[in-house]
Structure formats: structure tokens, C-alpha cells
Design an enzyme around this catalytic site. Structure first.
Site, PDB file in Angstrom:
ATOM      1  N   THR A 249     106.168  77.190  87.578  1.00 52.08           N
ATOM      2  CA  THR A 249     107.400  77.995  87.563  1.00 52.08           C
ATOM      3  C   THR A 249     107.515  78.866  86.309  1.00 52.08           C
ATOM      4  O   THR A 249     108.386  79.728  86.232  1.00 52.08           O
ATOM      5  CB  THR A 249     108.647  77.095  87.666  1.00 52.08           C
ATOM      6  OG1 THR A 249     108.536  76.066  86.675  1.00 52.08           O
ATOM      7  CG2 THR A 249     108.755  76.468  89.039  1.00 52.08           C
ATOM      8  N   GLY A 250     106.652  78.672  85.321  1.00 53.27           N
ATOM      9  CA  GLY A 250     106.685  79.497  84.107  1.00 53.27           C
ATOM     10  C   GLY A 250     106.079  80.868  84.363  1.00 53.27           C
ATOM     11  O   GLY A 250     105.480  81.109  85.417  1.00 53.27           O
TER      12      GLY A 250
ATOM     13  N   LYS B  52     111.863  70.574  89.008  1.00 50.66           N
ATOM     14  CA  LYS B  52     111.813  71.751  89.886  1.00 50.66           C
ATOM     15  C   LYS B  52     111.284  71.396  91.283  1.00 50.66           C
ATOM     16  O   LYS B  52     110.959  72.281  92.062  1.00 50.66           O
ATOM     17  CB  LYS B  52     110.919  72.847  89.270  1.00 50.66           C
ATOM     18  CG  LYS B  52     111.343  73.313  87.861  1.00 50.66           C
ATOM     19  CD  LYS B  52     112.554  74.241  87.931  1.00 50.66           C
ATOM     20  CE  LYS B  52     113.124  74.544  86.544  1.00 50.66           C
ATOM     21  NZ  LYS B  52     112.384  75.550  85.813  1.00 50.66           N
TER      22      LYS B  52
ATOM     23  N   THR C  50      96.279  76.066  78.218  1.00 46.31           N
ATOM     24  CA  THR C  50      97.176  76.156  77.054  1.00 46.31           C
ATOM     25  C   THR C  50      96.449  76.285  75.721  1.00 46.31           C
ATOM     26  O   THR C  50      95.533  75.522  75.428  1.00 46.31           O
ATOM     27  CB  THR C  50      98.076  74.905  77.009  1.00 46.31           C
ATOM     28  OG1 THR C  50      98.605  74.681  78.297  1.00 46.31           O
ATOM     29  CG2 THR C  50      99.185  75.069  75.973  1.00 46.31           C
ATOM     30  N   GLU C  51      96.925  77.252  74.919  1.00 42.64           N
ATOM     31  CA  GLU C  51      96.393  77.465  73.584  1.00 42.64           C
ATOM     32  C   GLU C  51      97.346  76.836  72.573  1.00 42.64           C
ATOM     33  O   GLU C  51      98.558  76.864  72.771  1.00 42.64           O
ATOM     34  CB  GLU C  51      96.309  78.987  73.342  1.00 42.64           C
ATOM     35  CG  GLU C  51      95.718  79.379  72.023  1.00 42.64           C
ATOM     36  CD  GLU C  51      95.682  80.916  71.852  1.00 42.64           C
ATOM     37  OE1 GLU C  51      95.917  81.644  72.828  1.00 42.64           O
ATOM     38  OE2 GLU C  51      95.422  81.350  70.727  1.00 42.64           O
TER      39      GLU C  51
ATOM     40  N   TYR D 236      83.494  87.142  79.278  1.00 44.29           N
ATOM     41  CA  TYR D 236      83.651  88.359  80.080  1.00 44.29           C
ATOM     42  C   TYR D 236      82.568  89.372  79.695  1.00 44.29           C
ATOM     43  O   TYR D 236      81.963  90.020  80.535  1.00 44.29           O
ATOM     44  CB  TYR D 236      85.024  89.001  79.884  1.00 44.29           C
ATOM     45  CG  TYR D 236      86.209  88.069  80.004  1.00 44.29           C
ATOM     46  CD1 TYR D 236      86.101  86.847  80.670  1.00 44.29           C
ATOM     47  CD2 TYR D 236      87.453  88.403  79.467  1.00 44.29           C
ATOM     48  CE1 TYR D 236      87.190  85.991  80.771  1.00 44.29           C
ATOM     49  CE2 TYR D 236      88.542  87.556  79.571  1.00 44.29           C
ATOM     50  CZ  TYR D 236      88.404  86.348  80.221  1.00 44.29           C
ATOM     51  OH  TYR D 236      89.482  85.512  80.312  1.00 44.29           O
TER      52      TYR D 236
ATOM     53  N   GLU E  87      79.455  79.357  69.155  1.00 41.41           N
ATOM     54  CA  GLU E  87      80.007  80.006  67.971  1.00 41.41           C
ATOM     55  C   GLU E  87      79.922  79.038  66.799  1.00 41.41           C
ATOM     56  O   GLU E  87      79.573  77.865  66.972  1.00 41.41           O
ATOM     57  CB  GLU E  87      81.455  80.446  68.220  1.00 41.41           C
ATOM     58  CG  GLU E  87      82.414  79.297  68.432  1.00 41.41           C
ATOM     59  CD  GLU E  87      83.814  79.737  68.856  1.00 41.41           C
ATOM     60  OE1 GLU E  87      83.971  80.846  69.376  1.00 41.41           O
ATOM     61  OE2 GLU E  87      84.745  78.949  68.676  1.00 41.41           O
TER      62      GLU E  87
ATOM     63  N   HIS F  41      89.610  80.913  66.554  1.00 44.84           N
ATOM     64  CA  HIS F  41      89.479  79.604  67.183  1.00 44.84           C
ATOM     65  C   HIS F  41      89.608  78.521  66.129  1.00 44.84           C
ATOM     66  O   HIS F  41      88.999  78.611  65.067  1.00 44.84           O
ATOM     67  CB  HIS F  41      88.107  79.450  67.836  1.00 44.84           C
ATOM     68  CG  HIS F  41      88.002  80.145  69.163  1.00 44.84           C
ATOM     69  ND1 HIS F  41      86.796  80.382  69.756  1.00 44.84           N
ATOM     70  CD2 HIS F  41      88.936  80.633  69.992  1.00 44.84           C
ATOM     71  CE1 HIS F  41      87.009  81.002  70.908  1.00 44.84           C
ATOM     72  NE2 HIS F  41      88.292  81.168  71.069  1.00 44.84           N
TER      73      HIS F  41
END
Lengths: 290, 381
Positions: free
Chosen positions: A17-18, A43, A97-98, A159, A209, A247
Site C-alpha cells: 500500500t506504500g 490494511k 529496502t535501503e 543495468y 566492489e 554502499h
């Protein structure tokens, strides 16, 4: 073939719902992903994009027979959302989520060890099997189906590399962004193991990385266990020691571990060519397939 | 977020870890008054976010009022490895026999916390870890249970700590772990943990770094953040909410996503240029954020050229193009040449609205980086 997701995967979206949850549910469904339910406390009974919402993940799994979840829950509640997902029978949980606190992830990781569930993320773009399903926020249009597997700690770098492959006509079995945080559910080794077992995957690209030692462990695994050829890329060669480069995990300690050089050397020792540019990575993959 | 020593000591003392008497001073007179109140000898310690303060001249021991005045005058206002010293901690000198080390951190490879004890304190513990790893006893902690008392005892015995102080050290280690967990710390360390001639154990230094992502749970700690402690441009980036690192070169770099921005830096280096900064605008950036990013990079006097590298996923190319236009149309003359490369979500829409009279456009990452490096070379000549 693919790893972890395909067009049979039945997805519940936690946080549907967000703003992000709702937008990306629409995007995932437009791509063909089988989103069967949402789960948001309080909800239950609503609908989002025509998908029924339940109060708990347990209800969503029981009523809609879901076998995977995608977490679009804000950082303060994301740890709890992952615990909730791990308390059900789901095969796969993808946490987008970050900014999840590291100590929360440490507890989630501990819980994960008691389950058979695969957790991808957090702080990741998700996973896509081109033409079948995507769980997460990856832009579907740059992917094409084929026989190269891809695993990466960074979303936008994924990407970039995929774009280079697709433009040369090289498609992908599955691409998985494992996330750039210090503690994540699925490691390079976990993903490489799955690609090695997938008969359709003829080559793998691994984008790493600076920071941590996951790439070094992956290099050992490749040397020991893998027949499928792997090409690598390591971001952060120019990063100064002691600075956090975006990061949370991308920080080089002062003592020389976790540097780009140590990772590239470990991969080269395992017979993995590492490209200086994303285009060079695609060159190596082209070489493997010809 | 890194706390200053005096802040960390407050947190440690509140948790029950013994620390020396101390007072904070920001003028020479305050420092002298503090020394008179505390007694001699007294340590005068610069409060800046720099390791190795002692070696760099940021810590001095005063044995008289004259010395206290001289040292405080020397240290206050000094430039310590690029950081301006505007406060000193005046602290009772400890008459010690031994220096130990205790610390708690997250072992990311294991995905769980680790507690560490060593009898080789007072020195660069990272060097000890590298040269003589066995000199540090390590105990991994299950985050679901926290540290059991037996684990603290085991670490202390494994480290070979003298038996007469083992109980005190293991109690401090248990407290330190609980404090680490309660504050969502990434590191909590005491180095040195001093052993006095009366065989009392006391924390002569204190390090506490808190996970930025968890600060929402700790408003009291978040308030302690010292914005002025960093680089001026980095402080500005903090205000804008960017991940930003200032570097020594002249090619300004803006992109979305940490991995792609790092890759752009690496390519600038690969094509013979030098990156001036790392700037990640993050995911889903709107036009205003893009404008702020350009403002950031133009404010760095070292920047001779800029490369804007966007691969849209959650970020939309049209929003980015709008932001670039808005930022550049405000100038009579563009301060530095800007090269733009847009790919991914809504990149075509972005290219249509991008004001190409103000920027150079390249289709690939490699071309964009090479063009920016050439621009920088021309400008700097």
C-alpha cells in the site's frame, strides 16, 4: 531455465500500500510477474492493483499459496518484515529496502540460518528472469532472455553490464542483485552455486566492489567447484581507504583487505578474467560463448 | 556517525565503565581552570575525528599550570590532519602499569558481532591484528542471545590477562557489548584500557561509532553529531542528503547508484583523468536533487569538468534532464563543461527535453567519461 524465480513464482508484496510498493507492484505485474497478494498490517481486505491485501504474510501465504515475497517496507520496520516472512513457508524473500540497521540484519541473518528460505538483499534491486518474472525494481526493458547468469552487489552497475550484453545480443537466464550492505542474505557464493547447477546457464558475470571479502570467497568457490566460466568486474579501484563510498559495505579498511586489487587478484588466480570496463566484461562473455 | 572522545566517555560512564575525571574546554583559560580543578598530571587532548592524535601532537601531559597554559594554547586552534581543533578534553593523568585493549565490532564476514581483548593495548591495534593476530582474543556473539558472561571470561583468559584483574576486565567487556548493542554501534572500543598501580582498570580512551541507518532509534546520540567536524563540502553534501566523498582530482562525477558512480570514477582514472569527487544522487531523484548535485560539484574549486552518468531504474531520465536544465539555465555562462549520459528508464524522454545547447551528450559510458577527461585537460591547461 533460471534460478530462484520463473513464471510459476507466486509473489506476495509486503508494503504493497506504500508509494514504492504500489508503483512497483504495477511494474512487476506489467512485466508478467504473478503477484498474488499484498501484506500490510491493518490494511487487510483492501485491494491494490486488483491484488488482495492481507494483514499478515501468514494469511497471504495461506490464502493465495504464495511462495515468494518482496519487501518494500521502510527501514525501521524492514527487519521485522523479514522476520515475518521467514516465519512462513516461503522459498524466497527479496528485500528491496535501503538503510536497514546492520544490527537488525545480523539478527535476521541468524534467523535465516534456521530456515530453508533464500533471502536476497536488503538494499538491492531484486531478481529477474527475463521474459518470465521480476521481483524488485529492475527496469525490465533492458533485459533479454538467454544463457548468461548475472550476480551483482550494485543495482545500477547491473543495468550497465546487462545493457552491454543485451546490445550484443547476449541474453540472460537470471540476473540477481544481492545488495551492497555489510550483511546480506544471499552471497556471491550462494548465487554462483545456483548458476552452476542450472543447465541453461552457460556463462556467469559477477560484479563486485571494494569492501568485505565476499569476492575473495567467491573466487575460491569458483576455482574449487565451478565448470561454468565466470567473468568479473570490480568497482572502486580508485576509492581512497577509510571512506565509505555510498554502499555501506563499500569501504576499504586501512589494512589492505577488501581492496579492488586483492579482489581482482583473487579472481584472476581462480581463472576469472576481470574487465577494466563494463564493455570488456561483455567481450569476455562473448569469448566464452563463441 | 562518529562520536568525539568526550561524548563516547559520557556514554561509557553512564553505562558503568570507569573513566578518569575530565572537563571539556574551548579556551586556554577554561583549560587551565580545568587542570587546576582536576590536579596534576593532566592530559590535554584535542577533540577531533582523527586517529593517532598523540603522535600528531594533539595530546600532551601537563605537570604544572604553566605547562597546561602552554599546551592548551598550542593544541587549541591547531590543524590536525586537516581538522581544526576547537575543543580539548582535560583529563586526570592515570599512573598506569599496563595498557590493554577491548573492543566490540560487527564481523561482516560472519554476519555477527565479535568481542576482542588484547594485552597489547595503547598501540595501533590494526597493526597488531595484522602482524600478530594471535595477540587478540576473539569471541563471536550470537546476536539473538547477546554476550554470555562465560564468553567475556573466556576472551579475557584467552588473551592472557593477569588473573588479579580478569574479573574487572570481563565485566567491562560485558558492559561494552551491551552498550554496543543498545546504541546500535558499529564499533565500541577502549584503547588503552589502563591498569593502575593499585590494579584498578580504567578507560583512558573511548571510541563509539554509531550506525547512521539506526540513528532514528537514538535521537539523543544523533544530537551529538558534529557537522563542523568534517570537510566543508562534505558538510554541505550532508545537508543535501547526498553520499559524497571529496577526492583530489579535477573531474567532477555525478551518478546514480554507488556501484555505477564508483565505476565512473574508475573509468575516469582508466582514461587518464583524476576524479574530483564521488557523488551518488541515490535512487528516484527528482529534478531539485539533480540541481543540488550540480551546485555541489560546481562549488568545488578543483573541478574543471563534470560528467553526469545516469542509468535509470527507479530514477527517471526525464526528471534528471529537467533538473540539469534548471540548474544550467540559471547561469549566464556554464561554470565548467558538462557531459551527460542518460540510459534506462525514460532516457529517451529525457534526451528530448535536455537542453543540448548547455551540455554535451554522449551515448555510452565510455564515450562520456573520455569526453569529460578531455574537457578537464583542456580547462586545466
Amino acid at each position: 531455465m533460471s534460478i530462484l524465480v520463473d513464471d510459476d513464482t507466486r509473489v506476495v508484496v509486503q508494503g504493497i500500500t506504500g508509494g514504492e510498493g504500489s508503483f512497483h507492484t504495477e511494474q512487476m505485474m506489467a512485466y508478467g510477474t504473478n503477484v498474488v497478494a499484498g501484506a500490510v498490517p491493518g490494511k487487510g481486505g483492501q485491494e491494490v492493483q486488483g491484488v488482495p491485501v492481507y494483514d499478515t504474510v501468514h494469511d497471504a501465504v495461506a490464502e493465495e499459496d504464495a511462495d515468494a515475497s518482496v519487501v518494500f517496507v521502510p527501514p525501521a520496520f524492514a527487519g521485522d518484515a523479514m522476520f515475518e516472512a521467514l516465519d512462513t513457508s516461503l522459498d524466497l524473500v527479496v528485500a528491496i529496502t535501503e538503510g536497514v540497521p546492520t544490527q537488525d540484519m545480523s539478527k535476521v541473518y541468524r534467523r535465516l540460518s534456521e530456515t530453508d528460505t533464500h533471502l536476497i538483499g536488503p538494499n538491492c534491486p531484486g531478481i529477474i528472469t527475463p521474459g518470465e518474472a521480476k521481483l524488485g525494481i529492475l527496469p525490465g526493458n533492458i533485459f533479454s532472455d538467454g544463457n548468461v547468469g548475472l550476480v551483482s552487489r550494485s543495482g545500477t552497475l547491473t543495468y550497465q553490464v546487462v545493457d552491454s550484453l543485451t546490445q550484443r545480443g547476449i541474453g540472460q537466464t537470471t540476473a540477481v542483485g544481492i545488495g551492497g550492505d555489510p550483511i546480506i542474505g544471499t552471497s556471491f557464493v550462494d548465487a554462483l552455486e545456483l548458476f552452476e547447477a542450472d543447465t541453461e546457464t552457460k556463462a556467469v558475470v559477477m560484479c563486485g566492489e571494494i569492501g568485505g571479502e565476499d569476492e575473495e570467497q567467491a573466487a575460491q568457490f569458483i576455482a574449487r567447484e565451478m565448470d561454468t566460466p565466470v567473468a568479473g568486474f570490480i568497482a572502486g579501484r580508485t576509492a581512497p581507504p577509510g571512506k565509505r563510498m555510498g554502499h555501506a559495505g563499500a569501504i576499504v579498511s586501512g589494512s589492505g583487505t577488501g581492496t579492488a586489487e586483492s579482489k581482482i587478484e583473487a579472481l584472476n588466480d581462480a581463472g576469472v578474467p576481470v574487465g577494466d570496463t563494463p564493455e570488456e566484461v561483455a567481450d569476455h562473455v562473448e569469448g566464452f560463448l563463441s | 556517525m562518529r562520536l568525539h572522545e568526550y561524548q563516547a566517555k559520557e556514554v561509557f560512564a553512564d553505562a558503568g565503565i570507569p573513566v578518569p575525571d575530565s572537563q571539556l574546554a574551548s579556551t586556554v583559560d577554561e583549560a587551565v581552570a580545568a587542570v587546576e580543578a582536576i590536579g596534576f598530571p593532566a592530559a590535554i587532548k584535542a577533540q577531533v575525528h582523527v586517529g593517532g592524535r598523540g603522535k600528531a601532537g594533539g595530546i600532551k601531559i601537563a605537570s604544572s599550570v604553566e605547562e597546561a597554559r602552554e599546551y592548551a594554547d598550542e593544541i587549541l586552534g591547531m590543524d590536525l590532519k586537516g581538522y581544526h581543533v576547537d575543543r580539548v578534553l582535560v583529563e586526570a593523568g592515570v599512573d598506569f602499569e599496563d595498557e590493554l585493549y577491548v573492543g566490540v565490532t560487527m564481523d561482516r564476514g560472519e554476519g555477527r558481532p565479535v568481542a576482542m581483548v588484547s594485552e597489547q593495548g595503547g598501540v595501533d591495534i590494526e597493526a597488531v591484528a595484522e602482524e600478530d593476530p594471535d595477540a587478540i582474543a576473539r569471541e563471536h556473539i550470537d546476536p539473538a542471545f547477546g554476550m554470555h558472561p562465560f564468553q567475556a571470561r573466556k576472551a579475557v583468559y584467552d588473551a592472557g590477562i593477569d588473573r588479579d584483574i580478569a574479573r574487572q576486565v570481563s565485566s567491562i567487556l560485558t558492559t561494552l557489548y551491551d552498550l554496543w548493542a543498545d546504541t546500535d554501534a558499529s564499533d565500541a572500543e577502549i584503547n588503552p584500557l589502563m591498569v593502575t598501580s593499585e590494579r584498578e582498570v580504567i578507560a583512558a580512551d573511548a571510541v563509539l561509532n554509531v550506525d547512521d541507518d539506526a540513528l532514528f532509534r537514538h535521537p539523543d546520540l544523533a544530537e551529538m553529531e558534529d557537522e563542523a567536524a568534517g570537510d566543508e563540502l562534505e558538510a554541505k553534501a550532508n545537508e543535501y542528503g547526498f553520499d559524497y566523498v571529496r577526492l583530489s582530482g579535477n573531474v567532477g562525477i555525478i551518478g546514480n547508484g554507488a556501484g555505477l558512480v564508483m565505476t565512473t570514477l574508475d573509468l575516469v582514472d582508466y582514461y587518464g583523468g583524476e576524479p574530483a569527487n564521488f557523488l551518488d544522487i541515490g535512487g528516484g531523484a527528482k529534478a531539485e536533487r539533480v540541481t543540488n548535485a550540480l551546485d555541489m560539484v560546481f562549488s568545488d574549486p578543483n573541478v574543471d569538468s563534470v560528467v553526469f552518468n545516469i542509468f535509470g531504474g527507479i530514477t527517471r531520465g526525464d526528471e534528471v534532464a529537467k533538473g540539469i536544465n534548471e540548474a544550467l539555465e540559471a547561469f549566464d555562462e556554464i561554470p565548467k563543461p558538462v557531459v551527460v549520459r542518460l540510459a534506462g528508464t525514460n532516457a529517451e524522454e529525457g534526451m528530448e527535453i535536455l537542453n543540448t545547447e548547455l551540455v554535451q551528450v554522449e551515448g555510452t559510458l565510455e564515450d562520456a567519461v573520455q569526453r569529460a577527461v578531455e574537457n578537464a585537460q583542456e580547462v586545466s591547461q
